[in-house]
Scaffold this motif. Structure first.
Motif, PDB file in Angstrom:
ATOM      1  N   TYR A   1     -14.727   1.148   7.025  1.00 39.43           N
ATOM      2  CA  TYR A   1     -13.919   2.131   7.764  1.00 39.43           C
ATOM      3  C   TYR A   1     -12.701   2.440   6.906  1.00 39.43           C
ATOM      4  CZ  TYR A   1     -16.607   1.403  12.044  1.00 39.43           C
ATOM      5  OH  TYR A   1     -17.615   1.344  12.980  1.00 39.43           O
ATOM      6  N   ASP A   2     -12.514   3.694   6.574  1.00 35.09           N
ATOM      7  CA  ASP A   2     -11.443   4.087   5.659  1.00 35.09           C
ATOM      8  C   ASP A   2     -10.252   4.701   6.402  1.00 35.09           C
ATOM      9  OD1 ASP A   2     -13.070   3.258   3.660  1.00 35.09           O
ATOM     10  OD2 ASP A   2     -13.451   5.243   2.788  1.00 35.09           O
TER      11      ASP A   2
ATOM     12  N   THR B   1      -6.630   4.763  -0.194  1.00 33.73           N
ATOM     13  CA  THR B   1      -7.523   4.337   0.887  1.00 33.73           C
ATOM     14  C   THR B   1      -7.343   2.865   1.221  1.00 33.73           C
ATOM     15  OG1 THR B   1      -9.179   5.995   0.285  1.00 33.73           O
ATOM     16  CG2 THR B   1      -9.959   4.093   1.541  1.00 33.73           C
ATOM     17  N   LEU B   2      -7.287   2.590   2.512  1.00 37.10           N
ATOM     18  CA  LEU B   2      -7.426   1.218   3.015  1.00 37.10           C
ATOM     19  C   LEU B   2      -8.842   1.117   3.555  1.00 37.10           C
ATOM     20  CD1 LEU B   2      -6.537  -1.579   4.019  1.00 37.10           C
ATOM     21  CD2 LEU B   2      -5.571  -0.462   6.052  1.00 37.10           C
TER      22      LEU B   2
ATOM     23  N   PRO C   1      -3.594   4.385  -8.652  1.00 36.35           N
ATOM     24  CA  PRO C   1      -4.921   4.288  -8.041  1.00 36.35           C
ATOM     25  C   PRO C   1      -5.102   2.908  -7.423  1.00 36.35           C
ATOM     26  CG  PRO C   1      -5.074   5.229 -10.248  1.00 36.35           C
ATOM     27  CD  PRO C   1      -3.672   4.720 -10.088  1.00 36.35           C
ATOM     28  N   ALA C   2      -5.331   2.858  -6.118  1.00 35.35           N
ATOM     29  CA  ALA C   2      -5.405   1.557  -5.450  1.00 35.35           C
ATOM     30  C   ALA C   2      -6.287   1.641  -4.219  1.00 35.35           C
ATOM     31  CB  ALA C   2      -4.005   1.088  -5.047  1.00 35.35           C
ATOM     32  N   LEU C   3      -6.951   0.513  -3.945  1.00 34.73           N
ATOM     33  CA  LEU C   3      -7.727   0.358  -2.717  1.00 34.73           C
ATOM     34  C   LEU C   3      -7.245  -0.901  -2.030  1.00 34.73           C
ATOM     35  CD1 LEU C   3     -11.339   0.989  -4.043  1.00 34.73           C
ATOM     36  CD2 LEU C   3     -10.490   1.920  -1.881  1.00 34.73           C
ATOM     37  N   GLY C   4      -7.001  -0.836  -0.744  1.00 32.20           N
ATOM     38  CA  GLY C   4      -6.766  -2.046   0.033  1.00 32.20           C
ATOM     39  C   GLY C   4      -8.099  -2.429   0.641  1.00 32.20           C
TER      40      GLY C   4
ATOM     41  N   LEU D   1       0.845  -1.202   0.000  1.00 31.54           N
ATOM     42  CA  LEU D   1       0.000   0.000   0.000  1.00 31.54           C
ATOM     43  C   LEU D   1       0.879   1.250   0.000  1.00 31.54           C
ATOM     44  CD1 LEU D   1      -2.940  -0.773   2.486  1.00 31.54           C
ATOM     45  CD2 LEU D   1      -2.861  -1.075  -0.004  1.00 31.54           C
ATOM     46  N   ASP D   2       1.950   1.222   0.764  1.00 29.93           N
ATOM     47  CA  ASP D   2       2.863   2.371   0.812  1.00 29.93           C
ATOM     48  C   ASP D   2       3.465   2.645  -0.570  1.00 29.93           C
ATOM     49  OD1 ASP D   2       4.659   4.199   2.754  1.00 29.93           O
ATOM     50  OD2 ASP D   2       5.958   3.324   1.224  1.00 29.93           O
TER      51      ASP D   2
END
Ligand code: 26V
Length: 822
Positions: free
Chosen positions: A220-221, A234-235, A142-145, A133-134
């Protein structure tokens, strides 16, 4: 014009101080006279969070406007570690904030220490997700965990009388300033019940799933900042909540107490992280967790698609989904179900979309970690999914038959259903069939997958297989945790290396510079001194900062062979007892790591290490030349202290067992030399740093395999090696257990009668190699040169490189830079 800084975004010292006191007052409801350390931590966390929000919101806006192709990283674990220090580094405001806090008369380090880390992972797999993620944010991808917001993360470990004791991790006790709940994006997840078929208005065959219960998933972000860029990804972690009317049967029957019980059961889903690393137990709650977060995440992606006005057919163009091991592999089936049952798509179209969207990473070769679920249990919880699996399997086995006619054994091995005894769903097979890419996490691991556990799938789909060697983020594991070394490096080669780690190569120019070597050595020495002080304060053990800091920190597992390290300690101890004046290079053996609570052998290994320490540390004959310390509650926060202080990194798993390892990379990046086997990423580390700067020992994976086939007998080694025999006999005799010869019998018997991880076969090579280590350490200048070359040649192992490899080879995504308007 006079520019007035906004209190929520300004970076001037006075603004930061005002913002901090403002948050203390309005968020914590305190003023300095009555504020606790935690109040101050919270005020600081909110002050930093405020400064992330502009970036976070602009990032979301930009992605939405550009309809950017997005990576969705699905993982049951994200082992993030503390956020505060990391965000300060990534925002480039570490020094300003430190100064502001100190001008207020507060201790900055103490505030950083205050953060309760989110331990939502077990070890390597969860920490890798966090490093990725880092790097995704830093590379402006562009990424979402997507994962689970466990109320209780990995347990806290206490050592009592040498034994591990587990304490509940109440990480949310004082609130979590880094998350924002988004109840408006809650989704419903169905469980249990049965299915019904019907014909729709177009005359098509359709299936309806009538669930037994429905659970709400609340997102929960958490903002994930990139280093020195505006990107803030965002995770998104899902928490389970019971809806008002959750159990239809009980509710209709007016059975209030049963209804309440059902409510509690629903909310149990996201209650606690399973503390096993590399062992599956077929627990229904675990399957519920997996399906819960997968269903929530897929529904969320479809919602995003709809909001952006993108047709469902373009799902694979919009999203690239990475499955972090098989834990989220039910994605294959849930995506099919959503497309067909909820959106009316026909099978072939849905299958095309599914298999163009998914990619699977395998993280282990251990057979006991391969997930499989008993059919009966699976069908009870997910009746519709079981039907879909049977249909996927029917079509898949037809394909296998076409490619390999009359090969019945192959069909049995490749089937999604294990029918050799009790019937099981095989999740790795499901993931392989449903994904367009399958990767291992180090070159050796990928090769072993292709010739071992996934061989049939490799023969069926060779084009799907690829390697993506793991990496670690230099921001957390160097800039934040080892600022002294980071500053020295930046003084010499500038600070580009933080984003382009290969530039560390430029350090090679300084290896012949005696001043540089002196500075480099002094830094390591100062950090070891700090750790020695910490050890004294927490364990009351005196350790010598001039001794070799020989460290093995990782989950406790037989395949990782912490007990081989223990055999070496006893070997040196025995030599001293036989000859107290023997010339021995002083060593401090440091261990850190948790054992799965139900893993008896691992817990006994912890007890063995502590028991050896009790004897060795107190024996006057040793004269302080050897010390053994077990570091309690090894976690990310503690790891950040440990890596910079290491001289020697122990990477001694049985060859062929450790998929990659990532601690090995963090140690070497911080200048530790490695003693290791040819396993996982050790192979590639040695290739990079040079064989002459790496202490190699032990059987290769091929030799381990050959020896097993030929019939391995550990007794041969025991009887033919007197020094080894003495070591084992000492442990067996009760020498380290107050005369209790039974205590360590399970370990001794395991080694003598079976030795599945071949400690005895590797023992002599290990001890000899450790002798080389001791010799090398005697020559401080030689050691320092080797250490510098390790740092200089670790560039390959940045998670930025791993993420670039994934982007090019699997995800086909491009960066989307974020512009902040003034
Ligand atoms: C498996 C299971 C089984 C079900 C119960 C809970 C649970 C939790 C975790 C796991 C995963 C074990 C696999 C794992 O952690 N592998 C590690 O992945 C690292 C990152 O790729 C790699 O460096 C390590 O070598 C590998 O052991």
């Amino acid at each position: 014009i006079v520019r007035i800084e906004d209190d929520r975004t300004g970076l001037g010292i006075e603004t930061l101080k005002r913002a901090f006191l403002d948050n203390l007052f309005y968020i914590q409801g305190k003023f300095p006279a009555i504020a606790t350390l935690n109040d101050y931590y919270m005020a600081l966390a909110y002050t930093v969070r405020d400064r992330l929000f502009k970036r976070w919101i602009t990032t979301a806006e930009t992605y939405g406007n550009q309809k950017a192709r997005t990576v969705c990283y699905l993982s049951a674990e994200f082992l993030m570690g503390p956020h505060l220090g990391n965000n300060l580094i990534n925002l480039g405001i570490y020094e300003q904030v430190k100064q502001a806090i100190e001008e207020l008369g507060l201790n900055f380090e103490e505030l950083l220490e205050q953060e309760e880390e989110p331990g939502l992972g077990n070890g390597g797999l969860g920490r890798l997700a966090a490093c990725y993620l880092d790097s995704l944010a830093t590379l402006e991808i562009p990424a979402l965990g997507y994962g689970i917001r466990y109320e209780f993360g990995i347990f806290n470990q206490r050592i009592q009388d040498g034994w591990q004791v587990e304490i509940t991790d109440k990480w949310l006790r004082y609130g979590n300033p880094w998350e924002v709940s988004r109840p408006e994006w809650a989704v419903e997840v169905k469980f249990g019940g049965h299915t019904e078929s019907f014909t729709d208005e177009h005359g098509a065959y359709r299936v309806r799933w009538i669930p037994h219960k429905v659970v709400n998933g609340i997102p929960y972000d958490t903002p994930i900042s990139g280093y020195s860029v505006n990107t803030c990804n965002t995770l998104r972690l899902w928490s389970a909540e019971a809806p008002e009317t959750f159990d239809f049967d009980a509710f209709n029957a007016g059975d209030y107490s049963r209804a309440v019980q059902q409510k509690m059961a629903s909310e149990t889903i996201s209650k606690v992280l399973y503390p096993n690393d590399n062992l599956t137990q077929g627990k229904i709650l675990r399957l519920e967790q997996q399906f819960f977060f997968v269903s929530c995440s897929l529904q969320d992606m479809i919602r995003i698609l709809e909001r952006q006005g993108i047709p469902l057919e373009q799902f694979p163009e919009k999203f690239s989904i990475q499955l972090n091991d098989t834990h989220p592999s039910i994605t294959v089936v849930e995506l099919m179900r959503l497309l067909m049952d909820e959106h009316g798509m026909e099978w072939n179209k849905a299958w095309g979309i599914t298999t163009r969207s998914l990619a699977y990473t395998n993280h282990t070769l251990l057979p006991e970690a391969l997930e499989r679920w008993p059919i009966s249990l699976f069908g009870q919880l997910l009746p519709r999914h079981l039907e879909i699996i049977f249909e996927i399997n029917r079509r898949f086995l037809d394909d296998v038959r076409l490619k390999f006619p009359d090969d019945w054994e192959r069909l049995g091995r490749m089937s999604l259903i294990d029918e050799s005894g009790e019937r099981y769903v095989r999740m790795a097979n499901l993931a392989c069939v449903g994904s367009f890419a399958i990767n291992g996490v180090a070159a050796l691991h990928t090769e072993l997958l292709k010739e071992g556990v996934l061989r049939d799938f490799y023969e069926m789909y060779p084009e799907k297989f690829n390697n993506k060697t793991n990496g670690v983020t230099p921001r957390r594991f160097m800039v934040l945790s080892n600022f002294r070394l980071a500053n020295l490096i930046s003084r010499k080669i500038g600070n580009n290396w933080v984003k382009h780690l290969e530039e560390l190569h430029k350090l090679e120019d300084f290896v012949d510079d005696p001043d540089f070597r002196r500075e480099f050595r002094e830094i390591k020495q100062a950090i070891k001194q700090d750790l020695a002080v910490y050890i004294k304060r927490t364990t009351n053990i005196d350790v010598n900062p001039n001794s070799i800091f020989d460290i093995q920190s990782k989950r406790i597992h037989e395949y990782k062979r912490q007990h081989l390290n223990a055999l070496h300690i006893v070997t040196l101890y025995n030599r001293i007892k036989a000859n107290p004046d023997i010339d021995i290079t002083p060593r401090t053996f440091l261990f850190g790591g948790k054992a799965a609570p139900g893993y008896y052998m691992a817990k006994l290994i912890i007890k063995l290490i502590n028991s050896i320490g009790d004897v060795v540390n107190r024996d006057p004959d040793v004269r302080g030349r050897l010390k053994v310390v077990f570091l309690e509650n090894y976690n990310v926060k503690f790891a950040q202290r440990v890596y910079p202080a290491a001289d020697l990194s122990e990477q001694i798993s049985t060859a062929g067992k450790e998929a990659s390892g990532t601690g090995n990379m963090k140690f070497a990046l911080n200048g530790a030399l490695t003693i290791g086997t040819l396993d996982g990423a050790n192979v590639e580390i040695r290739e990079e740093v040079g064989a002459e700067n790496f202490f190699l020992f032990g059987l290769t994976a091929d030799e381990v395999y050959a020896k097993k086939v030929a019939g391995y007998n550990p007794m041969d080694y025991y009887y033919s090696n007197p020094e080894l025999k003495l070591v084992i006999d000492r442990i067996a005799s009760g020498f380290f257990s107050h005369g209790d010869a039974n205590l360590f019998k399970p370990i001794v018997d395991n080694l003598l009668y079976g030795d599945p991880y071949m400690l005895l076969a590797d023992y002599q090579a290990y001890v000899d190699c450790q002798e080389q280590v001791s010799q090398a350490y005697q020559d401080q200048d030689r050691w320092t040169r080797m250490s510098i070359l390790n740092v200089a040649r670790m560039g390959k192992f940045s998670s930025d490189r791993s993420i670039r490899d994934y982007c090019e080879g699997i995800w086909h995504v491009q960066s989307v830079p974020i512009k902040l308007e003034e």
